[in-house]
Scaffold this active site. Structure first.
Site, PDB file in Angstrom:
ATOM      1  N   GLY A   1       0.803  -1.211   0.000  1.00 32.47           N
ATOM      2  CA  GLY A   1       0.000   0.000   0.000  1.00 32.47           C
ATOM      3  C   GLY A   1       0.841   1.268   0.000  1.00 32.47           C
ATOM      4  O   GLY A   1       2.053   1.235  -0.231  1.00 32.47           O
TER       5      GLY A   1
ATOM      6  N   ARG B   1       2.056   3.149   2.365  1.00 32.57           N
ATOM      7  CA  ARG B   1       3.233   3.162   3.237  1.00 32.57           C
ATOM      8  C   ARG B   1       4.358   2.337   2.619  1.00 32.57           C
ATOM      9  O   ARG B   1       5.520   2.744   2.645  1.00 32.57           O
ATOM     10  CB  ARG B   1       2.901   2.621   4.633  1.00 32.57           C
ATOM     11  CG  ARG B   1       4.070   2.782   5.615  1.00 32.57           C
ATOM     12  CD  ARG B   1       3.761   2.204   6.992  1.00 32.57           C
ATOM     13  NE  ARG B   1       4.769   2.602   7.977  1.00 32.57           N
ATOM     14  CZ  ARG B   1       5.912   1.965   8.216  1.00 32.57           C
ATOM     15  NH1 ARG B   1       6.214   0.889   7.515  1.00 32.57           N
ATOM     16  NH2 ARG B   1       6.753   2.403   9.129  1.00 32.57           N
ATOM     17  N   CYS B   2       4.016   1.188   2.058  1.00 30.91           N
ATOM     18  CA  CYS B   2       5.030   0.344   1.416  1.00 30.91           C
ATOM     19  C   CYS B   2       5.732   1.084   0.275  1.00 30.91           C
ATOM     20  O   CYS B   2       6.918   0.868   0.028  1.00 30.91           O
ATOM     21  CB  CYS B   2       4.398  -0.921   0.856  1.00 30.91           C
ATOM     22  SG  CYS B   2       3.710  -2.048   2.085  1.00 30.91           S
ATOM     23  N   MET B   3       4.999   1.955  -0.422  1.00 34.36           N
ATOM     24  CA  MET B   3       5.534   2.619  -1.609  1.00 34.36           C
ATOM     25  C   MET B   3       6.324   3.884  -1.290  1.00 34.36           C
ATOM     26  O   MET B   3       6.690   4.625  -2.211  1.00 34.36           O
ATOM     27  CB  MET B   3       4.385   2.984  -2.565  1.00 34.36           C
ATOM     28  CG  MET B   3       3.692   1.819  -3.199  1.00 34.36           C
ATOM     29  SD  MET B   3       2.638   2.336  -4.578  1.00 34.36           S
ATOM     30  CE  MET B   3       1.525   3.488  -3.757  1.00 34.36           C
TER      31      MET B   3
END
Length: 423
Positions: free
Chosen positions: A410, A412-414
């Protein structure tokens, strides 16, 4: 007014002295690192999905449009957006640094043939620095070196495989290869060889880029370690409390190494909470099941509520390791309230409904990026969870997500925050 001016001056001085500053998950975001998906996504095939840690193949054109919308959303909120590929290209301006970078890249790509190494080195040097970095990330097909004659045993035995150097499609999840903690970073050793090569770009950026190289950026963890650590498992709950997941991708030994360095360097951190979460694809990283959206609010996967095994790690000068480790079994809510000193609200992905929660968790409904307290970036497709977040007074910046979400990560991951204002 005078107090406000003093506060601004202090913040300005902090920014001048520290090129990195992340002491929370929710402080106003000022600078972030992204990677725009590139040709590495086009080099995914069904046969390579498991090897390259993907469940599906995103449509690159749309994924790039969605990622551009993500970057624009951040810029519109006053965030400085930097790109991994751009910084990496700028970091290798010196010819000796570039030569070392190429050699290390080829070695870490697993190229064994000396003849092929030489041909690959010559090929990469035909590009500009930016084009070369893009090519490294995209992967190099054998057909691109069509003039190379494969005489060696290694070349002939491995002739069936289409790539000389594998693509790196996970790179748009910039959270994992390194993570900013306070004014330093963990330069991570990733669990899989596929992803461990990603950390080479951060290594050269922090060692050689003009923005960072003379800033003496502390390393809380180094990619040369033999145990694994990934940024998705690292969450900064406050300036004194850090949470790290013991997960499918992060080893307990790595957490101890981070703790020792944080405590030895006399940072403000007093406690590290090691959350033991299931070693499964669904619980890949701590931030896939648990993110902070406000001072007292968190999005969660319902299955992370507990009871959980949590290890509370603090300084202990009398111990040979310098650490005191206390095993506890607690509900997530109790853990957070104890260490944040306030009542907290856990907001369940999909509202806890089994169908909605399962579907939206698959699309990272619990993985949000806070750009300020109570203000977060979310995926459009998680509409049930998004409506619930709004009902709790959270301001949402909704980004398109049909293709980006296929990578199982999502907002945050990106994103890798490099600078947040202190709370």
């Amino acid at each position: 007014m005078e107090t406000i001016e003093r506060a601004k001056t202090k913040e300005d001085l902090t920014r001048k002295n520290n090129v990195l500053n992340v002491t929370s998950e929710i402080g106003r975001l000022k600078t972030v690192l992204l990677h725009r998906p590139g040709q590495e996504v086009e080099n995914l095939t069904p046969e390579l999905l498991e090897r390259l840690l993907f469940d599906d193949i995103p449509y690159l054109k749309v994924a790039q449009e969605e990622h551009d919308a993500f970057a624009k959303t951040l810029r519109d909120c006053g965030v400085e957006v930097l790109y991994l590929e751009g910084l990496a290209a700028e970091a290798i301006g010196d010819k000796d640094v570039k030569a070392k970078f190429i050699s290390q890249f080829i070695d870490e790509a697993g190229v064994e043939s000396e003849g092929l190494k030489a041909a690959l080195t010559e090929y990469l040097n035909t590009f500009s620095n930016k084009e070369m970095v893009d090519k490294m990330m995209a992967g190099i097909r054998k057909e691109e070196l069509d003039s190379y004659i494969r005489n060696s045993l290694y070349d002939q035995v491995n002739d069936f495989y289409p790539f000389i150097c594998d693509p790196m499609p996970n790179l748009y999840f910039t959270r994992d290869p390194f993570a900013t903690i306070a004014n330093g970073i963990t330069l991570n050793h990733m669990r899989t060889q596929t992803r461990n090569r990603e950390t080479i770009f951060a290594k050269y950026i922090f060692e050689n880029h003009p923005r960072f190289k003379d800033k003496d950026v502390p390393l809380w963890f180094n990619r040369d370690e033999t145990t694994s650590l990934e940024g998705g498992d690292e969450l900064i709950l406050s300036e004194k409390v850090l949470a790290i997941g013991i997960s499918q991708r992060t080893d307990s030994a790595s957490i101890e190494k981070v703790c020792k360095r944080l405590f030895q360097m006399n940072t403000n951190f007093e406690t590290v909470l090691a959350f033991h979460i299931p070693a499964s694809r669904a619980f890949m990283h701590l931030d896939t099941v648990f993110t902070m959206v406000d001072y007292d609010k968190f999005t969660i996967h319902p299955e992370i509520e507990g009871p959980l095994t949590v290890y509370e790690i603090t300084r202990d000068k009398k111990s040979a390791s310098g650490l005191k480790v206390e095993k506890q079994t607690m509900e997530l809510e109790a853990v957070l309230e104890k260490h944040l000193g306030r009542k907290v609200t856990l907001i369940r992905c999909g509202g806890g409904d089994k169908i909605h929660a399962a579907r939206e968790q698959w699309n990272d409904g619990s993985n949000t990026l806070a750009i300020a307290p109570g203000e977060v970036v979310v995926y459009s497709r998680n509409h049930v969870t998004n409506k619930i977040l709004e009902s709790y007074g959270i301001k949402l910046h909704v980004i398109p997500s049909s293709e980006l979400s296929r990578g199982r990560g999502g907002p945050r991951c990106m994103s890798m925050p490099l600078y947040r204002e202190n709370l």
